[in-house]
Design a protein around this motif. Structure first.
Motif, PDB file in Angstrom:
ATOM      1  N   ILE A  67       0.867  -1.183   0.000  1.00 60.00           N
ATOM      2  CA  ILE A  67       0.000   0.000   0.000  1.00 60.00           C
ATOM      3  C   ILE A  67       0.901   1.229   0.000  1.00 60.00           C
ATOM      4  O   ILE A  67       1.548   1.531   1.008  1.00 60.00           O
ATOM      5  CB  ILE A  67      -0.929  -0.029   1.224  1.00 60.00           C
ATOM      6  N   GLY A  68       1.007   1.872  -1.135  1.00 57.38           N
ATOM      7  CA  GLY A  68       1.899   3.025  -1.297  1.00 57.38           C
ATOM      8  C   GLY A  68       3.141   2.615  -2.070  1.00 57.38           C
ATOM      9  O   GLY A  68       4.101   2.090  -1.506  1.00 57.38           O
ATOM     10  N   THR A  69       3.127   2.862  -3.363  1.00 59.21           N
ATOM     11  CA  THR A  69       4.187   2.345  -4.244  1.00 59.21           C
ATOM     12  C   THR A  69       5.125   3.433  -4.741  1.00 59.21           C
ATOM     13  O   THR A  69       6.315   3.181  -4.956  1.00 59.21           O
ATOM     14  CB  THR A  69       3.532   1.576  -5.421  1.00 59.21           C
ATOM     15  N   PHE A  70       4.597   4.663  -4.939  1.00 53.65           N
ATOM     16  CA  PHE A  70       5.400   5.807  -5.387  1.00 53.65           C
ATOM     17  C   PHE A  70       6.153   5.437  -6.676  1.00 53.65           C
ATOM     18  O   PHE A  70       5.536   4.998  -7.633  1.00 53.65           O
ATOM     19  CB  PHE A  70       6.320   6.241  -4.229  1.00 53.65           C
ATOM     20  N   THR A  71       7.479   5.562  -6.713  1.00 53.50           N
ATOM     21  CA  THR A  71       8.203   5.241  -7.954  1.00 53.50           C
ATOM     22  C   THR A  71       8.716   3.795  -7.979  1.00 53.50           C
ATOM     23  O   THR A  71       9.576   3.454  -8.799  1.00 53.50           O
ATOM     24  CB  THR A  71       9.378   6.217  -8.184  1.00 53.50           C
ATOM     25  N   GLY A  72       8.218   2.973  -7.068  1.00 53.01           N
ATOM     26  CA  GLY A  72       8.416   1.530  -7.223  1.00 53.01           C
ATOM     27  C   GLY A  72       9.640   0.898  -6.610  1.00 53.01           C
ATOM     28  O   GLY A  72       9.921  -0.276  -6.881  1.00 53.01           O
ATOM     29  N   TYR A  73      10.386   1.640  -5.761  1.00 52.10           N
ATOM     30  CA  TYR A  73      11.628   1.068  -5.221  1.00 52.10           C
ATOM     31  C   TYR A  73      11.355  -0.096  -4.262  1.00 52.10           C
ATOM     32  O   TYR A  73      11.932  -1.182  -4.423  1.00 52.10           O
ATOM     33  CB  TYR A  73      12.443   2.167  -4.510  1.00 52.10           C
ATOM     34  N   SER A 103       8.538   0.979 -15.486  1.00 54.78           N
ATOM     35  CA  SER A 103       9.632   0.824 -16.459  1.00 54.78           C
ATOM     36  C   SER A 103      10.803   0.047 -15.832  1.00 54.78           C
ATOM     37  O   SER A 103      11.444  -0.759 -16.498  1.00 54.78           O
ATOM     38  CB  SER A 103      10.072   2.180 -17.006  1.00 54.78           C
ATOM     39  N   TYR A 104      11.040   0.276 -14.538  1.00 53.68           N
ATOM     40  CA  TYR A 104      12.137  -0.461 -13.877  1.00 53.68           C
ATOM     41  C   TYR A 104      11.748  -1.921 -13.615  1.00 53.68           C
ATOM     42  O   TYR A 104      12.594  -2.812 -13.703  1.00 53.68           O
ATOM     43  CB  TYR A 104      12.562   0.257 -12.584  1.00 53.68           C
ATOM     44  N   TRP A 105      10.478  -2.161 -13.300  1.00 56.18           N
ATOM     45  CA  TRP A 105      10.031  -3.547 -13.075  1.00 56.18           C
ATOM     46  C   TRP A 105      10.210  -4.338 -14.374  1.00 56.18           C
ATOM     47  O   TRP A 105      10.624  -5.494 -14.347  1.00 56.18           O
ATOM     48  CB  TRP A 105       8.563  -3.583 -12.641  1.00 56.18           C
ATOM     49  N   GLN A 106       9.905  -3.653 -15.486  1.00 57.33           N
ATOM     50  CA  GLN A 106      10.060  -4.289 -16.798  1.00 57.33           C
ATOM     51  C   GLN A 106      11.529  -4.627 -17.056  1.00 57.33           C
ATOM     52  O   GLN A 106      11.870  -5.745 -17.426  1.00 57.33           O
ATOM     53  CB  GLN A 106       9.570  -3.328 -17.875  1.00 57.33           C
ATOM     54  N   ARG A 107      12.376  -3.627 -16.840  1.00 60.58           N
ATOM     55  CA  ARG A 107      13.813  -3.834 -17.095  1.00 60.58           C
ATOM     56  C   ARG A 107      14.390  -4.926 -16.193  1.00 60.58           C
ATOM     57  O   ARG A 107      15.313  -5.638 -16.576  1.00 60.58           O
ATOM     58  CB  ARG A 107      14.575  -2.524 -16.888  1.00 60.58           C
ATOM     59  N   ALA A 108      13.842  -5.067 -14.983  1.00 59.38           N
ATOM     60  CA  ALA A 108      14.347  -6.086 -14.045  1.00 59.38           C
ATOM     61  C   ALA A 108      13.759  -7.471 -14.340  1.00 59.38           C
ATOM     62  O   ALA A 108      14.153  -8.460 -13.715  1.00 59.38           O
ATOM     63  CB  ALA A 108      14.006  -5.679 -12.611  1.00 59.38           C
ATOM     64  N   GLY A 109      12.805  -7.536 -15.262  1.00 58.79           N
ATOM     65  CA  GLY A 109      12.198  -8.824 -15.624  1.00 58.79           C
ATOM     66  C   GLY A 109      11.221  -9.341 -14.589  1.00 58.79           C
ATOM     67  O   GLY A 109      10.982 -10.550 -14.502  1.00 58.79           O
ATOM     68  N   VAL A 110      10.613  -8.432 -13.791  1.00 58.78           N
ATOM     69  CA  VAL A 110       9.675  -8.891 -12.754  1.00 58.78           C
ATOM     70  C   VAL A 110       8.267  -8.320 -12.950  1.00 58.78           C
ATOM     71  O   VAL A 110       7.409  -8.486 -12.080  1.00 58.78           O
ATOM     72  CB  VAL A 110      10.177  -8.553 -11.326  1.00 58.78           C
ATOM     73  N   SER A 111       8.015  -7.667 -14.090  1.00 57.70           N
ATOM     74  CA  SER A 111       6.706  -6.998 -14.243  1.00 57.70           C
ATOM     75  C   SER A 111       5.553  -7.998 -14.268  1.00 57.70           C
ATOM     76  O   SER A 111       4.430  -7.650 -13.904  1.00 57.70           O
ATOM     77  CB  SER A 111       6.676  -6.089 -15.467  1.00 57.70           C
ATOM     78  N   ASP A 112       5.838  -9.244 -14.666  1.00 57.82           N
ATOM     79  CA  ASP A 112       4.761 -10.257 -14.665  1.00 57.82           C
ATOM     80  C   ASP A 112       4.347 -10.665 -13.246  1.00 57.82           C
ATOM     81  O   ASP A 112       3.301 -11.269 -13.052  1.00 57.82           O
ATOM     82  CB  ASP A 112       5.196 -11.494 -15.472  1.00 57.82           C
ATOM     83  N   ARG A 113       5.165 -10.326 -12.253  1.00 58.30           N
ATOM     84  CA  ARG A 113       4.818 -10.658 -10.855  1.00 58.30           C
ATOM     85  C   ARG A 113       4.030  -9.532 -10.198  1.00 58.30           C
ATOM     86  O   ARG A 113       3.565  -9.686  -9.072  1.00 58.30           O
ATOM     87  CB  ARG A 113       6.094 -10.816  -9.997  1.00 58.30           C
ATOM     88  N   ILE A 114       3.961  -8.370 -10.849  1.00 54.42           N
ATOM     89  CA  ILE A 114       3.402  -7.181 -10.188  1.00 54.42           C
ATOM     90  C   ILE A 114       2.110  -6.744 -10.857  1.00 54.42           C
ATOM     91  O   ILE A 114       2.051  -6.584 -12.072  1.00 54.42           O
ATOM     92  CB  ILE A 114       4.431  -6.019 -10.207  1.00 54.42           C
ATOM     93  N   GLU A 115       1.084  -6.559 -10.020  1.00 59.02           N
ATOM     94  CA  GLU A 115      -0.201  -6.051 -10.519  1.00 59.02           C
ATOM     95  C   GLU A 115      -0.438  -4.711  -9.837  1.00 59.02           C
ATOM     96  O   GLU A 115      -0.524  -4.653  -8.610  1.00 59.02           O
ATOM     97  CB  GLU A 115      -1.283  -7.058 -10.136  1.00 59.02           C
ATOM     98  N   LEU A 116      -0.493  -3.655 -10.637  1.00 60.33           N
ATOM     99  CA  LEU A 116      -0.652  -2.314 -10.082  1.00 60.33           C
ATOM    100  C   LEU A 116      -2.118  -1.920 -10.094  1.00 60.33           C
ATOM    101  O   LEU A 116      -2.785  -2.035 -11.123  1.00 60.33           O
ATOM    102  CB  LEU A 116       0.171  -1.336 -10.941  1.00 60.33           C
ATOM    103  N   ARG A 117      -2.633  -1.480  -8.961  1.00 61.53           N
ATOM    104  CA  ARG A 117      -4.031  -1.031  -8.878  1.00 61.53           C
ATOM    105  C   ARG A 117      -4.038   0.459  -8.531  1.00 61.53           C
ATOM    106  O   ARG A 117      -3.673   0.826  -7.414  1.00 61.53           O
ATOM    107  CB  ARG A 117      -4.786  -1.812  -7.802  1.00 61.53           C
ATOM    108  N   ILE A 118      -4.446   1.260  -9.492  1.00 60.89           N
ATOM    109  CA  ILE A 118      -4.516   2.710  -9.273  1.00 60.89           C
ATOM    110  C   ILE A 118      -5.923   3.053  -8.772  1.00 60.89           C
ATOM    111  O   ILE A 118      -6.882   3.093  -9.548  1.00 60.89           O
ATOM    112  CB  ILE A 118      -4.194   3.490 -10.571  1.00 60.89           C
ATOM    113  N   ALA A 119      -6.026   3.252  -7.463  1.00 61.44           N
ATOM    114  CA  ALA A 119      -7.303   3.553  -6.803  1.00 61.44           C
ATOM    115  C   ALA A 119      -7.001   3.810  -5.330  1.00 61.44           C
ATOM    116  O   ALA A 119      -5.929   3.413  -4.848  1.00 61.44           O
ATOM    117  CB  ALA A 119      -8.256   2.351  -6.915  1.00 61.44           C
TER     118      ALA A 119
END
Ligand SMILES: C[S@@+](CC[C@H](N)C(=O)[O-])C[C@H]1O[C@@H](n2cnc3c(N)ncnc32)[C@H](O)[C@@H]1O
Length: 220
Positions: A67-73, A103-119
């Motif tokens: 809960i609270g992702t900001f720029t994804g670190y 963009s960093y999750w993609q470059r790290a090869g982990v974007s398939d593990r992450i589901e972002l919910r904007i709400a």
């Protein structure tokens, strides 16, 4: 009389960074890019990201909620440490800030593990409960608006399995929780949360003085 041994001044903090942090070049790039942001202080510190990654390695969680992702670190720290078939649900309000993370999750090869919910996170948490996810999460990291921490706590406790772990960021709030003259809304909320957690028999706890204070609470 106390058992206190440590005073972490700047020299010792630098030593800690040099002898503990093993940040990958991608994580470092994301953190340093975020440091240029005017509200960069929202980002967790590298030693905290590494500590959380170690907890993730130990728990091997299949389901995490942030809960609270900001720029994804913090999300990237956890995603890199979790099992490849795990799922990390990230809650935030900002398309702009989380786009950096994507963009960093993609470059790290982990974007398939992450589901972002904007709400608003409370809506996302309620949707998860209503869709039958109660008791199914292994780990929750709470790092958004402080005045909602108590509500996030109750909802995340419901979503966690017994033995699952909650992590609350900023529970020392730069020391203001211990300064009675500070009565701003965020400080009051964190002070109330710390008191409630201390007395709450549903969890085992430890307030770890890393970063801005990270409280660990294991659901019993
Ligand atoms: C402290 S930052 C998170 C930092 C992040 N964990 C990191 O380590 O870089 C807090 C984030 O919470 C988000 N936020 C604030 N209120 C929110 C709400 N009601 N629902 C969802 N996200 C919220 C903000 O947009 C912001 O990105």
């Amino acid at each position: 009389m106390s058992n206190r041994t440590l005073v972490l001044d700047d020299i010792l903090y630098q030593y800690l960074l040099e002898h503990s942090v093993r940040e990958s070049s991608l994580l470092r790039e994301l953190r340093e890019r975020t440091l240029k942001h005017e509200i960069a202080r929202m980002q967790i510190a590298p030693e905290q990201g590494q500590f959380m990654a170690l907890l993730v390695e130990l728990l091997a969680p299949r389901k995490i909620i942030e809960i609270g992702t900001f720029t994804g670190y913090s999300a990237l720290c956890m995603a890199l440490a979790m099992p490849p078939d795990g799922k990390l649900i990230c809650c935030d309000l900002s398309e702009e800030w989380t786009a950096v993370g994507r963009s960093y999750w993609q470059r790290a090869g982990v974007s398939d593990r992450i589901e972002l919910r904007i709400a608003p996170a409370l809506e996302t948490l309620d949707e998860l409960t209503q869709s039958g996810s109660a008791g199914s999460f292994d780990l929750a990291f709470i790092d958004a608006d402080k005045t909602n921490y108590a509500s996030y706590y109750e909802r995340c406790l419901d979503l966690l399995r017994p033995g699952g772990l909650l992590m609350f960021d900023n529970t020392l709030w730069r020391g203001s929780v211990a300064d009675p003259s500070n009565q701003d809304a965020d400080t009051l909320a964190l002070r109330a949360l710390n008191k409630a957690l201390h007395e709450d028999e549903r969890v085992s706890i430890s307030l770890v003085p890393i970063g801005d204070g990270l409280t660990l609470a294991r659901k019993r």
